[in-house]
Design an enzyme around this catalytic site. Structure first.
Site, PDB file in Angstrom:
ATOM      1  N   ARG A  70      -4.213   4.230   6.881  1.00 23.62           N
ATOM      2  CA  ARG A  70      -5.647   5.478   5.800  1.00 23.62           C
ATOM      3  C   ARG A  70      -5.772   6.501   5.813  1.00 23.62           C
ATOM      4  O   ARG A  70      -5.907   7.336   5.202  1.00 23.62           O
ATOM      5  CB  ARG A  70      -6.764   4.305   5.912  1.00 23.62           C
ATOM      6  CG  ARG A  70      -6.866   3.287   5.441  1.00 23.62           C
ATOM      7  CD  ARG A  70      -8.394   2.413   5.651  1.00 23.62           C
ATOM      8  NE  ARG A  70      -8.427   1.110   5.165  1.00 23.62           N
ATOM      9  CZ  ARG A  70      -9.557   0.431   4.726  1.00 23.62           C
ATOM     10  NH1 ARG A  70     -10.609   0.848   5.838  1.00 23.62           N
ATOM     11  NH2 ARG A  70      -9.393  -0.565   4.377  1.00 23.62           N
ATOM     12  N   ASP A 143     -13.340   5.488   6.022  1.00 18.22           N
ATOM     13  CA  ASP A 143     -12.074   6.006   5.703  1.00 18.22           C
ATOM     14  C   ASP A 143     -10.676   5.863   4.403  1.00 18.22           C
ATOM     15  O   ASP A 143     -10.205   5.902   4.845  1.00 18.22           O
ATOM     16  CB  ASP A 143     -10.745   5.527   7.082  1.00 18.22           C
ATOM     17  CG  ASP A 143     -10.832   3.954   7.345  1.00 18.22           C
ATOM     18  OD1 ASP A 143     -11.519   3.472   6.107  1.00 18.22           O
ATOM     19  OD2 ASP A 143     -10.901   3.552   8.155  1.00 18.22           O
ATOM     20  N   ASP A 144     -11.245   4.957   4.112  1.00 16.98           N
ATOM     21  CA  ASP A 144     -11.007   4.825   2.334  1.00 16.98           C
ATOM     22  C   ASP A 144     -11.880   5.402   2.007  1.00 16.98           C
ATOM     23  O   ASP A 144     -11.925   4.825   0.345  1.00 16.98           O
ATOM     24  CB  ASP A 144     -10.976   3.472   2.521  1.00 16.98           C
ATOM     25  CG  ASP A 144     -12.768   2.625   2.091  1.00 16.98           C
ATOM     26  OD1 ASP A 144     -13.643   3.011   2.581  1.00 16.98           O
ATOM     27  OD2 ASP A 144     -12.422   2.117   1.913  1.00 16.98           O
ATOM     28  N   ASP A 232     -25.409   0.768   8.338  1.00 12.58           N
ATOM     29  CA  ASP A 232     -26.009   1.619   7.841  1.00 12.58           C
ATOM     30  C   ASP A 232     -26.906   1.095   6.506  1.00 12.58           C
ATOM     31  O   ASP A 232     -28.297   2.006   6.173  1.00 12.58           O
ATOM     32  CB  ASP A 232     -25.095   1.622   5.725  1.00 12.58           C
ATOM     33  CG  ASP A 232     -24.193   0.013   5.397  1.00 12.58           C
ATOM     34  OD1 ASP A 232     -24.648  -0.769   6.526  1.00 12.58           O
ATOM     35  OD2 ASP A 232     -23.823  -0.592   4.995  1.00 12.58           O
ATOM     36  N   HIS A 256     -15.415   1.002  -2.659  1.00 13.74           N
ATOM     37  CA  HIS A 256     -14.501  -0.292  -3.338  1.00 13.74           C
ATOM     38  C   HIS A 256     -14.699  -0.954  -3.836  1.00 13.74           C
ATOM     39  O   HIS A 256     -14.813  -2.427  -4.330  1.00 13.74           O
ATOM     40  CB  HIS A 256     -12.906  -0.265  -2.364  1.00 13.74           C
ATOM     41  CG  HIS A 256     -14.089  -1.416  -1.052  1.00 13.74           C
ATOM     42  ND1 HIS A 256     -14.663  -0.672  -0.086  1.00 13.74           N
ATOM     43  CD2 HIS A 256     -13.669  -2.787  -0.815  1.00 13.74           C
ATOM     44  CE1 HIS A 256     -14.715  -1.850   0.823  1.00 13.74           C
ATOM     45  NE2 HIS A 256     -14.805  -2.808   0.289  1.00 13.74           N
TER      46      HIS A 256
END
Length: 321
Positions: A70, A143-144, A232, A256
């Site tokens: 990634r 990292d995506d 989060d 995603h």
């Protein structure tokens, strides 16, 4: 009679002289330099400088397993445009990444596991590094994620300077609930909104400084363990339950976990973050015609980067125009 004329004339002259002195004193006292309480003329205060990209701290969370899979993609695309603002937080040393990122690669002492403590450990490292940087905004991404720096800057500039700001995209359509421990073995049910880390979120320094009693140093991990929720969620808990703040939801952040194909090509330059991955057993990426085929560019990040930055040297078609 001859003796009285000079005496009368002298008196008249003396009277005129006294009146002249009084007038002169009166005018001097009315001048701007002498009137009490009159401020000196000064230039208007220009206020804080307009927010620039170098005022923003962008933290990317990753792990050893995704350094090649990634991170190299991010370094070739959007990070190449935000190198000075971007810091990568990982759990393992990497000589290749160290050569490309230098001091912007932060190797934490956190576990490589995908667990609540490990995730919160990295978020704590991100938060502390931001506080030490002195920058005006903290933005976290995974990292995506692809970060569009132009759209990010436009979004952050829209917020008033005096306001506490927590902006991102909630992954739920309702507040999350948590049990908050209380004295005498009691618990209190609390609810709050949080921005999903998988889409990215931003917090301004004004708010971050208020969060420090629950988020700086080891206290972030302690707070996360207290409510038994990941990093989060812990951010949202501190801001909404401890400080009385509110999440500012934004549709410009994407993970995603949503159907990315619904975004039209014309909308892509306006989005702050985008993502890719597998969702419900299918490849979930933005729908974009570009210079790279889906086989060459399965994430569509390279094609997106060429759409946003056609002057990129490795963009084969758009760069040749």
């Amino acid at each position: 009679m001859q003796c009285r004329l000079p005496r009368g004339l002298a008196g008249a002259l003396l009277t005129l002289l006294c009146m002249g002195l009084l007038c002169l004193r009166y005018h001097l006292n009315l001048s701007p330099q002498r009137v009490q309480g009159t401020p000196e003329l000064s230039q208007p205060n220009p206020g804080p400088p307009k927010l620039q990209l170098h005022d923003v701290f962008i933290a990317v969370k990753t792990t050893r397993a995704f350094h090649r899979l990634r991170l190299e993609l991010l370094l070739d695309t959007w990070v190449s445009r935000t190198r000075e603002q971007t810091f990568v937080f990982t759990d393992s040393p990497d000589k290749g990444l160290q050569e490309r990122l230098g001091s912007h690669l932060v190797v934490t002492n956190c576990s490589a596991e995908h667990s609540h403590p490990a995730l919160s450990c990295k978020m704590a490292a991100e938060f502390d590094t931001f506080l030490a940087s002195g920058l005006r905004w903290f933005c976290h991404v995974d990292d995506d994620n692809y970060v569009n720096p132009r759209a990010l800057l436009q979004l952050l500039r829209a917020f008033p300077l005096a306001r506490d700001v927590y902006v991102g995209r909630p992954s739920l359509n309702r507040p999350i609930h948590a049990s908050e421990p209380q004295p005498h073995n009691r618990t209190r049910l609390v609810q709050f909104w949080f921005a999903t880390g998988g889409a990215g979120f931003c917090i301004n320094r004004k708010l971050a400084l208020k969060m420090a009693p629950w988020a700086s140093g080891s206290r972030f991990m302690d707070t996360s363990a207290l409510i038994r929720l990941p990093d989060d969620c812990t951010m949202g808990y501190i801001i909404e339950c401890k400080l009385g703040g509110r999440l500012q939801p934004s549709p410009l952040f994407h993970s995603h976990l949503e159907t990315l194909q619904l975004l039209r090509t014309a909308q892509l330059p306006e989005q702050v973050t985008l993502s890719y991955g597998v969702f419900e057993g299918k490849l979930n990426v933005i729908k974009l015609q570009g210079p790279f085929s889906p086989e060459e560019d399965p994430s569509r990040f390279r094609s997106l980067h060429c759409l946003l930055y056609p002057d990129t040297p490795w963009c084969p078609q758009l760069g040749a125009r």
